[in-house]
Write an enzyme that holds these catalytic residues in place. Sequence first.
Site, PDB file in Angstrom:
ATOM      1  N   ARG A 123       0.810  -1.241   0.000  1.00  0.00           N
ATOM      2  CA  ARG A 123       0.000   0.000   0.000  1.00  0.00           C
ATOM      3  C   ARG A 123       0.831   1.273   0.000  1.00  0.00           C
ATOM      4  NH1 ARG A 123      -3.204  -3.259   3.305  1.00  0.00           N
ATOM      5  NH2 ARG A 123      -4.994  -3.980   2.122  1.00  0.00           N
ATOM      6  N   LYS A 145       3.316  11.569 -11.257  1.00  0.00           N
ATOM      7  CA  LYS A 145       2.514  10.633 -12.064  1.00  0.00           C
ATOM      8  C   LYS A 145       3.313   9.353 -12.273  1.00  0.00           C
ATOM      9  CE  LYS A 145      -0.357  13.733 -14.873  1.00  0.00           C
ATOM     10  NZ  LYS A 145      -0.633  14.211 -16.238  1.00  0.00           N
ATOM     11  N   GLU A 187      10.254  18.273 -25.030  1.00  0.00           N
ATOM     12  CA  GLU A 187       9.496  18.618 -23.809  1.00  0.00           C
ATOM     13  C   GLU A 187      10.030  19.919 -23.195  1.00  0.00           C
ATOM     14  OE1 GLU A 187       6.838  17.016 -23.205  1.00  0.00           O
ATOM     15  OE2 GLU A 187       7.119  14.989 -24.023  1.00  0.00           O
ATOM     16  N   LYS A 229       8.314  22.908 -14.775  1.00  0.00           N
ATOM     17  CA  LYS A 229       7.447  21.781 -14.367  1.00  0.00           C
ATOM     18  C   LYS A 229       7.136  21.870 -12.874  1.00  0.00           C
ATOM     19  CE  LYS A 229       5.665  17.456 -14.751  1.00  0.00           C
ATOM     20  NZ  LYS A 229       5.603  16.219 -15.446  1.00  0.00           N
ATOM     21  N   GLU A 239      -3.886  17.754 -11.491  1.00  0.00           N
ATOM     22  CA  GLU A 239      -4.407  18.091 -12.820  1.00  0.00           C
ATOM     23  C   GLU A 239      -5.897  18.423 -12.819  1.00  0.00           C
ATOM     24  OE1 GLU A 239      -2.466  15.969 -15.972  1.00  0.00           O
ATOM     25  OE2 GLU A 239      -3.967  16.597 -17.417  1.00  0.00           O
ATOM     26  N   ARG A 243      -2.299  22.179 -14.736  1.00  0.00           N
ATOM     27  CA  ARG A 243      -1.345  21.131 -15.151  1.00  0.00           C
ATOM     28  C   ARG A 243      -1.624  20.635 -16.571  1.00  0.00           C
ATOM     29  NH1 ARG A 243       1.240  16.126 -11.648  1.00  0.00           N
ATOM     30  NH2 ARG A 243       2.454  15.297 -13.368  1.00  0.00           N
ATOM     31  N   ASN A 247       0.201  19.464 -21.521  1.00  0.00           N
ATOM     32  CA  ASN A 247      -0.145  18.619 -22.671  1.00  0.00           C
ATOM     33  C   ASN A 247      -0.029  19.363 -23.995  1.00  0.00           C
ATOM     34  OD1 ASN A 247      -0.792  16.225 -21.240  1.00  0.00           O
ATOM     35  ND2 ASN A 247      -2.667  17.222 -20.542  1.00  0.00           N
ATOM     36  N   HIS A 250       0.618  17.605 -27.288  1.00  0.00           N
ATOM     37  CA  HIS A 250       0.480  16.163 -27.104  1.00  0.00           C
ATOM     38  C   HIS A 250      -0.796  15.581 -27.736  1.00  0.00           C
ATOM     39  CE1 HIS A 250       3.950  16.634 -24.616  1.00  0.00           C
ATOM     40  NE2 HIS A 250       3.979  15.350 -24.311  1.00  0.00           N
ATOM     41  N   HIS A 254       0.132  12.734 -30.051  1.00  0.00           N
ATOM     42  CA  HIS A 254      -0.333  11.394 -29.717  1.00  0.00           C
ATOM     43  C   HIS A 254      -1.164  10.817 -30.859  1.00  0.00           C
ATOM     44  CE1 HIS A 254      -2.648   8.409 -27.156  1.00  0.00           C
ATOM     45  NE2 HIS A 254      -1.390   8.022 -27.130  1.00  0.00           N
ATOM     46  N   HIS A 267       8.576   9.756 -29.748  1.00  0.00           N
ATOM     47  CA  HIS A 267       7.681  10.623 -28.978  1.00  0.00           C
ATOM     48  C   HIS A 267       8.083  12.094 -29.174  1.00  0.00           C
ATOM     49  CE1 HIS A 267       4.901  11.888 -25.930  1.00  0.00           C
ATOM     50  NE2 HIS A 267       5.864  12.476 -25.246  1.00  0.00           N
TER      51      HIS A 267
END
Length: 370
Positions: A123, A145, A187, A229, A239, A243, A247, A250, A254, A267
């Site tokens: 946990r 994340k 990025e 960041k 988010e 946040r 993206n 992206h 993507h 990427h």
Amino acid sequence: MSFAELQKIEVTADRPYPVFLGAPLEELGAYLHSQFEDLEHILIISDHAVRDLYAERLKKGFFDKRVNLLTVPAGEKEKSLERLSQLTTAALRCGADRHTLVIALGGGVIGDLAGFFASAFMRGIRLIQAPTTLLAQVDSSIGGKVAVNLPAGKNILGAFYPPRAVWTDFTTLDSLPWGEVENGLAESIKHALIADMGLFEFFETQQESLKQRDPLIWREMVSRSSAVKVGIVSQDEREQGKRALLNLGHSFGHALETEMNYRGVTHGQGVSIGLVAAAYLAKAKGLMTVAEVERIKLLLNTFGLPTEIGEITSIEQDPKALLQRMQTDKKNLGGRKILILPHGIGRAVISKECTDQEILDAWKQVVSAD
Ligand code: NAD
Ligand code: GLY
């Protein structure tokens, strides 16, 4: 070494944590010693390539502790449930318990996989991110994340699980192949576009030194990009709003990666073309000038990043199919596409107002210049 002397920025989220910049891997052991009195068992999780390069340097700092090193092959496919299960079995064999501390030593794949493992094992056990790719240093190690992929989707099983610290040793970037550098540069340039006009200008003026990997210039670039960041996740860790700006590029990138079946496009290349498509869309919305769009394209091209799809594949891409791919974007709300658009350079906005025709026109402009 005095840890107070290390360059450090603080993520001021629910549970604050430091991001150490330019921190030697050999010193992490002593730092953890100074922070955690009960530290007995350390689990370093890495991939084979990073282990061969850096595990010994890291282990030096833990001379009187029980340390186990678990490694997986390099590559995105290791971010899987099967690998997570194997890691868990191996960790139990090493005697890991709820007091164990995990160090994720590697790029974003290891950060996400080891981070997800740490979030779920018993946990939740303590996690340190020790990023070794440019992408991981400026982006994935910061913000908490963590995730694994399933056949049903990338990063579909994940958590917000902030590390106790991020330990960034710039010297690990010396061994990074240029193709991997490009992924991180895309990025970093994205960060500059979203929130730091000065960083964008720094990229423009220091491009030669960056290409030659001048250590001082790199240090400044990684630090400034990481700070963007840190600033954003400190304001919106979960988010709920700001946040989402991260993206930028992206949704387009993507869609392109998916349409090309992840073959023949990295990427970084997807993000780069995505940034240009978003810039064209922003121009159509009156948020950017033609000169600003050209400036972005020039900077990306300077670092070998593509600004149109024709640069990376001779297979003609259909703008309508690319638009269709955006239909399933996680950010969409009630059938409406939510897109991040640059607003000039150094600022970005969340837009719910883009029509399919406007998005299609942006795709057309990056399919091919002629
Ligand atoms: P990666 O972790 O696969 O690393 C790329 C390659 O570089 C690997 O082959 C690795 O072995 C090698 N490598 C790593 N460090 C090296 C070094 N110092 N010298 C030489 N080789 C080295 O790729 P990545 O680009 O770092 O990360 C991509 C992953 O990050 C994706 O899974 C993506 O989903 C994830 N990501 C997560 C977040 C987040 O917020 N959690 C953000 C962005 C991306
Ligand atoms: N890389 C996007 C995020 O961390 O939110």
